[in-house]
Motif scaffolding. Structure first.
Motif, PDB file in Angstrom:
ATOM      1  N   VAL A  55      -7.695   6.000   7.065  1.00 27.22           N
ATOM      2  CA  VAL A  55      -8.138   5.038   6.051  1.00 27.22           C
ATOM      3  C   VAL A  55      -8.153   5.701   4.672  1.00 27.22           C
ATOM      4  O   VAL A  55      -7.507   5.226   3.734  1.00 27.22           O
ATOM      5  N   LEU A  70      -8.403  -2.581   5.848  1.00 26.30           N
ATOM      6  CA  LEU A  70      -9.034  -1.360   6.357  1.00 26.30           C
ATOM      7  C   LEU A  70     -10.522  -1.345   6.002  1.00 26.30           C
ATOM      8  O   LEU A  70     -10.923  -1.873   4.958  1.00 26.30           O
ATOM      9  N   GLN A 113      -6.531  -0.256  -0.076  1.00 23.77           N
ATOM     10  CA  GLN A 113      -6.889  -0.038   1.336  1.00 23.77           C
ATOM     11  C   GLN A 113      -7.594  -1.270   1.913  1.00 23.77           C
ATOM     12  O   GLN A 113      -7.293  -1.703   3.032  1.00 23.77           O
TER      13      GLN A 113
END
Ligand code: GLY
Length: 385
Positions: free
Chosen positions: A64, A132, A127
């Motif tokens: 991540v 995520l 992200q």
């Protein structure tokens, strides 16, 4: 690719192995372990197991925090491998009795200055856009989690599913696992592919892969420091911390025994010299984020070479025109997190399974033929071409 174990010898003569793995870092050892556990005769060749990039690596399992712009496919691979890590770690420890420093506190991503935070927030937005788990934290929440952070750290976010492992514990554990499964570790240097005699060869030699195969694997230098908390204490923080400090990207990885890994430079160079400038920049960034580091012992300053490829994704699959030679290399900044999936996918290939769709973008022949030293791929006789 292999349809069964080679026949047992009738005498004490050496038996030709089914698989020769070149390179006994985490990738080569894990492949050796997985292949031997599935009944194949395996040799793993390396004059100094674990002396390559893994000896320097921090061991972050951070799909991540390390999901970067333009690397969507690589991120998917990192996520798929990270998902295998809990079971992989548990199996490895159960098999060997060796603890490998697997920790699950998550990564705190931080920005020191307003500019650093703005830069970090762009990445967190990307992200989060991928779905995520990245949770922005208010400054008070950040300090509740890690009181040792400098008061002037402007903000942060938590990636709770990122984990870590200690590569210097992982490699001996993998050696033991591979040997217990029946793999033979051969302490010798392989200078050319014809030095090994096996039904199938797997080249997992990191930066050494280029000389052996002609594949476009280049060294990417990383300088890294190891510090130790005074008086045998544990570090005063629990999460992996990564972020920007006055524009300097940096990460800090705490270990329970008091060690902190502080890294790392990313340099398009092939030497392993430690430079004063890099040490200065890393220490300044680390101490700016966590002032207590100034009181730690500086116990190691070292440089390693990551195996990079033209698109920075690994190369997993047969050499063009050589279905008897598989590459498992080019893991660049992600060798530790990609160890479980690489081992499983390569073992499946070795045993002639249907190639996982994840392998399609990682084929050796995806690069311009001019960049490859080997013969051009053909459709005939090579089902991977
Ligand atoms: N994955 C950490 C590094 O390459 O520095």
């Amino acid at each position: 690719m292999l349809t069964g174990r080679s026949p047992s010898p009738r005498s004490s003569d050496r038996v030709r192995p089914d698989v020769a793995v070149v390179g006994a870092g985490p990738i080569g050892l894990a492949i050796g372990w997985r292949c031997a556990a599935r009944g194949l005769r395996v040799e793993v060749h390396d004059p100094a197991s674990g002396s390559g990039a893994s000896a320097v690596a921090a061991g972050m399992l951070s799909p991540v925090a390390e999901a970067y712009f333009g690397e969507r496919q690589l991120t998917d691979l990192l996520l798929a491998s990270a998902a295998r890590w809990p079971a992989f770690a548990a199996e490895l420890t159960a098999t060997t009795g060796v603890e490998i420093g697997y920790r699950t506190e998550g990564t705190l991503m931080v920005g020191l200055t307003g500019d650093d935070l703005a830069e970090a927030r762009r990445l967190w937005a990307y992200q989060r856009g991928l779905g995520l788990p990245v949770t922005p934290l208010r400054p008070s929440e950040l300090r509740d989690r890690e009181p040792a952070l400098a008061p002037r750290v402007r903000g942060g976010a938590l990636a709770p599913t990122d984990h870590q492992v200690d590569p210097r514990l992982l490699v001996p554990a993998l050696r033991t696992a591979a040997q217990r499964a029946g793999a033979v570790l051969v302490p010798r240097t392989v200078r050319r592919l014809s030095d090994v005699d096996a039904r199938l060869t797997v080249v997992a030699a990191g930066c050494g892969t280029a000389a052996l195969t002609g594949l476009p694997v280049r060294p990417v230098k990383g300088q890294i420091l190891r510090l130790r908390a005074p008086d045998g204490a544990a570090p005063g923080f629990r999460h992996v911390i990564r972020g920007y400090a006055d524009g300097e990207p940096v990460y800090l990885v705490p270990r329970p025994d008091g060690e902190v890994v502080l890294g790392a430079t990313v340099e398009e160079r092939s030497d392993t010299t430690v430079t004063a400038g890099a040490v200065q920049r890393l220490l300044r960034a680390g101490v700016d984020l966590l002032p207590e580091l100034a009181e730690y012992d500086l116990v190691e300053a070292v440089a390693g070479l990551r195996p990079g490829t033209p698109d920075n994704a690994p190369i997993l699959g047969p050499l063009p025109g050589r279905p008897d030679v598989l590459a498992a290399t080019g893991h660049h900044r992600h060798g530790i997190v990609l160890t479980p999936i690489t081992a499983d996918l390569i073992a499946d290939l070795v045993l002639g399974g249907v190639p996982d769709p994840l392998l399609a973008p990682l084929r050796a022949d995806r690069f311009d033929g001019a960049a490859l030293g080997g013969p051009e791929p053909t459709m005939e006789g090579d089902r991977w071409s």
